[in-house]
Design an enzyme around this catalytic site. Structure first.
Site, PDB file in Angstrom:
ATOM      1  N   MET A   1       0.799  -1.221   0.000  1.00 53.59           N
ATOM      2  CA  MET A   1       0.000   0.000   0.000  1.00 53.59           C
ATOM      3  C   MET A   1       0.834   1.273   0.000  1.00 53.59           C
ATOM      4  SD  MET A   1      -1.413   0.131   3.946  1.00 53.59           S
ATOM      5  CE  MET A   1      -1.986   1.813   3.759  1.00 53.59           C
TER       6      MET A   1
ATOM      7  N   LYS B   1       7.410   7.809   3.131  1.00 49.97           N
ATOM      8  CA  LYS B   1       6.454   6.800   2.666  1.00 49.97           C
ATOM      9  C   LYS B   1       5.375   7.504   1.843  1.00 49.97           C
ATOM     10  CE  LYS B   1       5.225   3.259   5.108  1.00 49.97           C
ATOM     11  NZ  LYS B   1       4.617   2.329   6.101  1.00 49.97           N
TER      12      LYS B   1
ATOM     13  N   ASP C   1       1.116  -6.061  13.462  1.00 49.75           N
ATOM     14  CA  ASP C   1       1.862  -6.610  12.324  1.00 49.75           C
ATOM     15  C   ASP C   1       3.342  -6.763  12.675  1.00 49.75           C
ATOM     16  OD1 ASP C   1       2.082  -7.683   9.799  1.00 49.75           O
ATOM     17  OD2 ASP C   1       2.383  -5.753   8.805  1.00 49.75           O
TER      18      ASP C   1
END
Length: 516
Positions: A87, A105, A199
């Protein structure tokens, strides 16, 4: 001809705004005085600019492909690509005025219209903004340039633990304990701030040049105080990575708590020790089911010399029931720190020495004593080593979709095609078995280090004895059924036998005397 070819590339560099015109002009004047005119080939001119430190390899490859727009993103100049995920894409960038390197990012433009991805991107920014810990990658800013959304983060030169193990194989026990203890510290801070990572995996544990572990990628983090859940809003029940997903998180990610992160961290420790996740075979659904129903194969099968304490810590972290795991990441840090100290080591030592041999019995006491002197004589109490101020190399160039950052071809000229370049790599003392199930750190008044160590050993022995008294149905491996305790000296039965023998002899002598 030579001049026009060279000048066409120089003009492209100027249009890209990667190098200030004054700086570029001064360099060209200096070069011509020393070497004469520029070479005839674009590639040769690009190589000269790379050697001069004016461009990076990644930048020149884009320029040679005719790309000249999109290198400037807000206040930052893109230097190269660090990685690409499902993503987002992460770039190495430099603040134009401050000259500080950052990791940026970028959310792909085709994801902006997807409210799910955009909101998740903002959640990551809010989550990262709440955290300030040496074992977590820091987030500095979130911004938008046109329809490009990006998050500015700390740049850490190094490699993640997944890449490290794939490159070197399973790592030694001390380094594994060190890295997981550091990750637990960062995770503990996140949990204290009300964040569940969701995660945790080797690829999200970044190891810098000084062997300091930093957690990254809060893209799936859940804020425990949020009234609404992105997971529920989008009918998503499972978020995370299958190989490291806690059983309860696989059923419903919204119900994940700190203990779910602990399970994932335990699977990460398992990966460091074996070189693969607990259940590497099968489809995603099969692996998720194994996390639900099967106990992971013992690490002893592949590394029979694994210390019992470290093995117990890993197995407890990976317990199927959350109630059977460590209640907090801080508990993991305490247990691993205590075990390392018992081996004469400390958290962070992996960055100081490559020696994997034990320093000997008692070395932990002497080492802690020496460190206490160092701390008392210095103004800093930080246990994290500062990163050396080394010149950072630009990351290797990689092939990616240029449209994500808006790189556009120069329409006026035709430049040679860019060759495809793949993304290269970024970048014992034997334990007492019963001690593996008990904490070794206790609270108490300040004592000398020698007294403290002796008191800890005495307390440990007492706790072991009390444990087997409180659980009579459990077999004590040190005192199996029928064990009567040690015997010292000559047995009383020997004295009884000798006495009987003497009496018999005296009786025989007396009888013979009377008969004669």
């Amino acid at each position: 001809m030579s001049k026009s070819v060279a000048q066409s590339f120089i003009d492209l560099v100027k249009r890209s705004q990667l190098v200030e015109e004054d700086q570029l002009s001064k360099f060209l004047v200096s070069y011509r005085k020393t070497h004469g005119e520029l070479p005839q080939r674009h590639e040769a001119v690009a190589e000269i600019l790379i050697e001069a430190g004016l461009l990076t390899q990644w930048q020149t490859e884009k320029l040679l492909a005719g790309k000249h727009r999109g290198f400037i993103l807000g206040k930052y100049k893109l230097l190269g690509q660090l990685g690409k995920g499902g993503m987002s894409t992460v770039y190495l960038a430099e603040h134009i005025l401050m000259r500080a390197q950052r990791a940026i990012k970028v959310l792909p433009r085709n994801r902006v219209e997807d409210s799910t991805y955009l909101e998740r991107f903002r959640i990551e920014a809010r989550a990262a903004a709440k955290l300030d810990d040496p074992n977590i990658v820091r987030a500095y800013d979130i911004d938008q340039e046109g329809d490009t959304h990006f998050l500015v983060m700390e740049y850490v030169a190094g490699q993640d633990l997944h890449a490290l193990v794939k490159e070197q194989g399973p790592i030694d026990f001390y380094a594994a304990a060190d890295y997981i203890a550091q990750a637990a510290r960062g995770l503990s801070h996140a949990h204290e701030m009300g964040l569940i990572h969701r995660d945790i995996k080797p690829a999200n544990c970044l190891l810098d040049e000084n062997k300091v572990v930093k957690l990254l990628d809060m893209g799936l983090a859940r804020m425990t105080d949020d009234e609404a859940s992105l997971t529920l809003d989008n009918n998503e029940n499972v978020l995370g990575t299958a190989d490291y997903l806690a059983p309860e998180q696989a059923l419903n990610s919204h119900d994940a708590d700190a203990r779910s992160d602990i399970y994932s961290l335990g699977c990460t420790l398992y990966f460091l020790l074996t070189g693969h996740p607990p259940f590497p075979e099968g489809s995603i659904s099969q692996r998720l089911m194994k996390h639900q129903t099967e106990v992971a194969p013992s690490i002893l099968k592949e590394r029979p010399d694994v210390p019992p304490t470290l093995l117990h810590i890993c197995e407890k972290m990976m317990a199927k029931s959350p109630d059977e795991r460590y209640p907090s990441a801080q508990d993991i840090d305490v247990r691993l720190t205590a075990w390392l100290e018992d081996q004469g080591r400390n958290v962070g030592d992996s960055g100081n020495s490559t020696d994997s041999d034990s320093d000997g019995v008692g070395s932990g006491i002497l080492q802690r004593f020496a460190q206490s002197i160092d701390r008392s004589g210095s103004g800093s109490g930080s246990a994290i080593h500062q990163v050396d101020k080394k010149k950072k190399k630009s990351p290797p160039a990689s092939k990616e979709n240029d449209e994500e950052i808006g790189l556009a071809p120069l329409e006026e000229e035709h430049m040679p095609d860019e060759e495809a370049i793949s993304l290269s790599e970024s970048a014992r003392t034997t334990d007492d078995l019963t001690a593996a199930t008990h904490d070794t750190v206790t609270d108490g008044p300040h004592r000398s280090l020698i007294e403290e160590a002796l008191e800890k050993q005495e307390a440990k022995t007492q706790r072991v004895a009390e444990r087997f008294k409180s659980q009579p149905g459990e077999i004590n491996p040190l005192r199996p059924p029928g064990y009567k305790g040690p015997s010292y000296g000559i047995s009383p039965w020997v004295y009884i036998g000798i006495t009987i023998g003497v009496v018999v002899v005296l009786g025989v002598i007396l009888a013979v005397t009377l008969n004669s």
